[in-house]
Design a protein around this motif. Structure first.
Motif, PDB file in Angstrom:
ATOM      1  N   THR A 166      41.897  36.867  29.156  1.00 36.64           N
ATOM      2  CA  THR A 166      42.731  37.761  29.961  1.00 36.64           C
ATOM      3  C   THR A 166      41.867  38.626  30.869  1.00 36.64           C
ATOM      4  OG1 THR A 166      44.426  37.830  28.219  1.00 36.64           O
ATOM      5  CG2 THR A 166      44.458  39.593  29.863  1.00 36.64           C
ATOM      6  N   LEU A 167      40.808  39.192  30.316  1.00 38.17           N
ATOM      7  CA  LEU A 167      39.924  40.041  31.115  1.00 38.17           C
ATOM      8  C   LEU A 167      39.203  39.243  32.198  1.00 38.17           C
ATOM      9  CD1 LEU A 167      38.400  42.412  28.409  1.00 38.17           C
ATOM     10  CD2 LEU A 167      40.231  42.884  30.033  1.00 38.17           C
ATOM     11  N   LEU A 168      38.867  37.995  31.893  1.00 36.49           N
ATOM     12  CA  LEU A 168      38.214  37.160  32.896  1.00 36.49           C
ATOM     13  C   LEU A 168      39.145  36.918  34.081  1.00 36.49           C
ATOM     14  CD1 LEU A 168      35.776  35.497  33.750  1.00 36.49           C
ATOM     15  CD2 LEU A 168      36.733  33.555  32.471  1.00 36.49           C
ATOM     16  N   ALA A 169      40.421  36.634  33.790  1.00 39.26           N
ATOM     17  CA  ALA A 169      41.401  36.427  34.858  1.00 39.26           C
ATOM     18  C   ALA A 169      41.590  37.708  35.669  1.00 39.26           C
ATOM     19  CB  ALA A 169      42.728  35.964  34.273  1.00 39.26           C
ATOM     20  N   ILE A 170      41.616  38.847  34.987  1.00 39.25           N
ATOM     21  CA  ILE A 170      41.763  40.128  35.681  1.00 39.25           C
ATOM     22  C   ILE A 170      40.583  40.378  36.599  1.00 39.25           C
ATOM     23  CG2 ILE A 170      41.777  42.633  35.351  1.00 39.25           C
ATOM     24  CD1 ILE A 170      43.381  42.157  32.771  1.00 39.25           C
ATOM     25  N   SER A 171      39.372  40.155  36.088  1.00 43.41           N
ATOM     26  CA  SER A 171      38.169  40.424  36.895  1.00 43.41           C
ATOM     27  C   SER A 171      38.092  39.516  38.115  1.00 43.41           C
ATOM     28  CB  SER A 171      36.910  40.250  36.030  1.00 43.41           C
ATOM     29  OG  SER A 171      36.720  38.884  35.679  1.00 43.41           O
ATOM     30  N   ARG A 172      38.661  38.336  38.016  1.00 42.22           N
ATOM     31  CA  ARG A 172      38.645  37.396  39.140  1.00 42.22           C
ATOM     32  C   ARG A 172      39.656  37.761  40.225  1.00 42.22           C
ATOM     33  NH1 ARG A 172      38.775  31.652  35.825  1.00 42.22           N
ATOM     34  NH2 ARG A 172      36.524  31.402  35.496  1.00 42.22           N
ATOM     35  N   HIS A 173      40.838  38.200  39.799  1.00 39.74           N
ATOM     36  CA  HIS A 173      41.955  38.278  40.740  1.00 39.74           C
ATOM     37  C   HIS A 173      42.530  39.677  40.957  1.00 39.74           C
ATOM     38  CE1 HIS A 173      41.696  33.999  40.248  1.00 39.74           C
ATOM     39  NE2 HIS A 173      42.163  34.022  39.009  1.00 39.74           N
ATOM     40  N   LEU A 174      42.296  40.611  40.042  1.00 37.41           N
ATOM     41  CA  LEU A 174      42.916  41.937  40.165  1.00 37.41           C
ATOM     42  C   LEU A 174      41.851  43.009  40.358  1.00 37.41           C
ATOM     43  CD1 LEU A 174      45.676  41.805  37.360  1.00 37.41           C
ATOM     44  CD2 LEU A 174      45.790  40.984  39.730  1.00 37.41           C
ATOM     45  N   ARG A 175      41.129  42.938  41.419  1.00 35.15           N
ATOM     46  CA  ARG A 175      40.028  43.879  41.641  1.00 35.15           C
ATOM     47  C   ARG A 175      40.516  45.306  41.866  1.00 35.15           C
ATOM     48  NH1 ARG A 175      35.691  42.485  39.469  1.00 35.15           N
ATOM     49  NH2 ARG A 175      34.594  43.995  40.778  1.00 35.15           N
ATOM     50  N   ASP A 176      41.769  45.472  42.256  1.00 35.98           N
ATOM     51  CA  ASP A 176      42.304  46.811  42.519  1.00 35.98           C
ATOM     52  C   ASP A 176      43.170  47.338  41.384  1.00 35.98           C
ATOM     53  OD1 ASP A 176      41.076  46.963  45.041  1.00 35.98           O
ATOM     54  OD2 ASP A 176      42.727  45.876  45.981  1.00 35.98           O
ATOM     55  N   VAL A 177      43.159  46.669  40.233  1.00 34.50           N
ATOM     56  CA  VAL A 177      43.983  47.120  39.118  1.00 34.50           C
ATOM     57  C   VAL A 177      43.546  48.501  38.651  1.00 34.50           C
ATOM     58  CG1 VAL A 177      42.557  46.091  37.282  1.00 34.50           C
ATOM     59  CG2 VAL A 177      45.022  46.367  36.937  1.00 34.50           C
ATOM     60  N   ARG A 178      44.523  49.348  38.307  1.00 39.67           N
ATOM     61  CA  ARG A 178      44.228  50.718  37.889  1.00 39.67           C
ATOM     62  C   ARG A 178      44.373  50.938  36.388  1.00 39.67           C
ATOM     63  NH1 ARG A 178      47.416  54.274  42.547  1.00 39.67           N
ATOM     64  NH2 ARG A 178      46.251  53.448  44.349  1.00 39.67           N
ATOM     65  N   LYS A 179      45.265  50.165  35.752  1.00 41.33           N
ATOM     66  CA  LYS A 179      45.495  50.351  34.322  1.00 41.33           C
ATOM     67  C   LYS A 179      45.551  49.006  33.617  1.00 41.33           C
ATOM     68  CE  LYS A 179      48.538  52.491  30.899  1.00 41.33           C
ATOM     69  NZ  LYS A 179      49.713  53.385  30.662  1.00 41.33           N
ATOM     70  N   ILE A 180      44.773  48.875  32.540  1.00 41.84           N
ATOM     71  CA  ILE A 180      44.768  47.672  31.708  1.00 41.84           C
ATOM     72  C   ILE A 180      45.048  48.084  30.266  1.00 41.84           C
ATOM     73  CG2 ILE A 180      43.399  45.755  30.810  1.00 41.84           C
ATOM     74  CD1 ILE A 180      41.712  45.904  33.361  1.00 41.84           C
ATOM     75  N   ARG A 181      45.962  47.369  29.650  1.00 44.14           N
ATOM     76  CA  ARG A 181      46.281  47.621  28.243  1.00 44.14           C
ATOM     77  C   ARG A 181      46.429  46.260  27.567  1.00 44.14           C
ATOM     78  NH1 ARG A 181      51.232  49.545  25.401  1.00 44.14           N
ATOM     79  NH2 ARG A 181      50.579  51.048  23.807  1.00 44.14           N
ATOM     80  N   LEU A 182      45.632  45.997  26.522  1.00 44.56           N
ATOM     81  CA  LEU A 182      45.717  44.690  25.891  1.00 44.56           C
ATOM     82  C   LEU A 182      45.296  44.736  24.431  1.00 44.56           C
ATOM     83  CD1 LEU A 182      42.850  42.265  26.935  1.00 44.56           C
ATOM     84  CD2 LEU A 182      42.703  44.720  27.209  1.00 44.56           C
ATOM     85  N   THR A 183      45.777  43.747  23.696  1.00 42.59           N
ATOM     86  CA  THR A 183      45.412  43.582  22.292  1.00 42.59           C
ATOM     87  C   THR A 183      44.013  42.985  22.206  1.00 42.59           C
ATOM     88  OG1 THR A 183      47.738  43.134  21.847  1.00 42.59           O
ATOM     89  CG2 THR A 183      46.191  42.606  20.102  1.00 42.59           C
ATOM     90  N   VAL A 184      43.235  43.424  21.218  1.00 47.46           N
ATOM     91  CA  VAL A 184      41.818  43.042  21.161  1.00 47.46           C
ATOM     92  C   VAL A 184      41.575  41.683  20.516  1.00 47.46           C
ATOM     93  CG1 VAL A 184      41.046  45.431  21.114  1.00 47.46           C
ATOM     94  CG2 VAL A 184      41.458  44.228  18.948  1.00 47.46           C
ATOM     95  N   ARG A 185      42.628  40.926  20.220  1.00 47.93           N
ATOM     96  CA  ARG A 185      42.438  39.598  19.639  1.00 47.93           C
ATOM     97  C   ARG A 185      41.542  38.751  20.550  1.00 47.93           C
ATOM     98  NH1 ARG A 185      44.560  34.688  20.683  1.00 47.93           N
ATOM     99  NH2 ARG A 185      44.665  33.173  18.978  1.00 47.93           N
ATOM    100  N   GLY A 186      40.419  38.286  20.006  1.00 46.99           N
ATOM    101  CA  GLY A 186      39.508  37.453  20.778  1.00 46.99           C
ATOM    102  C   GLY A 186      38.643  38.209  21.757  1.00 46.99           C
ATOM    103  N   LEU A 187      38.470  39.510  21.526  1.00 47.43           N
ATOM    104  CA  LEU A 187      37.628  40.298  22.438  1.00 47.43           C
ATOM    105  C   LEU A 187      36.190  40.319  21.949  1.00 47.43           C
ATOM    106  CD1 LEU A 187      37.420  42.197  24.893  1.00 47.43           C
ATOM    107  CD2 LEU A 187      37.876  44.109  23.340  1.00 47.43           C
ATOM    108  N   SER A 188      35.250  40.092  22.876  1.00 47.82           N
ATOM    109  CA  SER A 188      33.828  40.139  22.570  1.00 47.82           C
ATOM    110  C   SER A 188      33.134  41.047  23.577  1.00 47.82           C
ATOM    111  CB  SER A 188      33.217  38.735  22.632  1.00 47.82           C
ATOM    112  OG  SER A 188      33.251  38.245  23.966  1.00 47.82           O
ATOM    113  N   ALA A 189      31.886  41.389  23.297  1.00 42.21           N
ATOM    114  CA  ALA A 189      31.122  42.226  24.233  1.00 42.21           C
ATOM    115  C   ALA A 189      30.947  41.538  25.588  1.00 42.21           C
ATOM    116  CB  ALA A 189      29.771  42.592  23.610  1.00 42.21           C
TER     117      ALA A 189
END
Length: 273
Positions: A166-189
């Protein structure tokens, strides 16, 4: 509320002063239960020309086309609702809900990649919340966000998607996003690090429960957050860090941010809460 009672309210009381409406249906009450109708939705738009927010709970919308909803809506929330396969498909009328800025899809089991792709026609959309939409895939999310670069708020909660993808998709396409809220399932450094340098991100919320050994440490979260120039709110919920050294480390390391570390609130099963 039964539809005939709603009709009575529309005829007698509801008018231009109504700006927000929350309604519950009879989805789990059997096939003979009264259901919302396209005529009722159209009447709602006609009688209440200033209606801006509509929240529908446990409603069967399979026979209610999206074209019947009031065209003045800026916020639409669906909680535990059923929709048809064609409800949000991209090929439908592009003039539907021209003012829609926020859509919340919470436990809508039929919602899938094709519906998500259909959201790209709402050009005024700035806020998208996906909660428990388990049919949405990583490929579908990435393809849809590519066409929704104008989103300013994205929440992905309790889905089968990994946080890293999810974060990879956000970093690719939503460069102007102001708020992100997500569940940490599968989150790594490394997954969190793709947000480093996001120029407009103001609020980041990570929700537990903490179920992955790859979860970034407090120091790694701090390191990534320090690269976000506009970050003002960091919220960590349900990770079990409240009152611990992790909370102190983050508060000290991010003096320009409001750091919120707390347990997950208990969810009410009552839709009106």
């Amino acid at each position: 509320m039964r539809p005939k009672v709603m009709w009575h309210l529309l005829r007698r009381y509801m008018a231009s002063r109504l700006h927000s409406l929350r309604m519950g249906g009879y989805l789990f009450s059997g096939s003979q239960a009264p259901q919302l109708s396209p005529a009722l939705m159209r009447a709602l738009g006609h009688k209440c020309p200033n209606l801006r927010r509509l929240c529908l709970h446990v409603a069967d919308l399979t026979m209610v086309p999206i074209t019947s909803l009031p065209c003045t809506l800026r916020t639409l929330e669906l909680h535990s609702c059923e929709i048809s396969m064609v409800w949000l498909l991209k090929e439908q009328d592009p003039t539907v809900l021209p003012l829609l800025e926020c859509i919340v899809l919470d436990r809508v089991p039929a919602f899938r990649d094709e519906h998500l792709q259909g959201l790209t026609r709402f050009r005024a959309l700035r806020s998208l919340v996906l909660g428990g939409t388990y049919r949405v895939t990583e490929t579908g999310l990435d393809a849809s966000l590519q066409e929704m670069s104008y989103l300013q708020r994205l929440e992905v909660l309790g889905c089968t998607l990994s946080a890293d993808s999810t974060l990879l998709a956000i970093s690719r396409h939503l460069r102007d996003v102001r708020k992100i809220r997500l569940t940490v399932r599968g989150l790594s450094a490394p997954g969190l690090s793709v947000l480093e340098g996001m120029p407009s991100l103001e609020s980041l919320c990570l929700l537990g429960p903490l179920i992955t050994p790859e979860m970034p440490s407090p120091a790694e979260i701090l390191s990534s957050c320090l690269t976000m120039p506009k970050l003002r709110v960091l919220e960590l919920q349900g990770l079990g860090w409240e009152g611990q050294e992790a909370e102190r480390l983050l508060c000290k390391g991010l003096p320009h941010c409001m750091v919120i570390v707390r347990a997950c609130p208990k969810e009410s099963l009552d839709w009106w809460m």
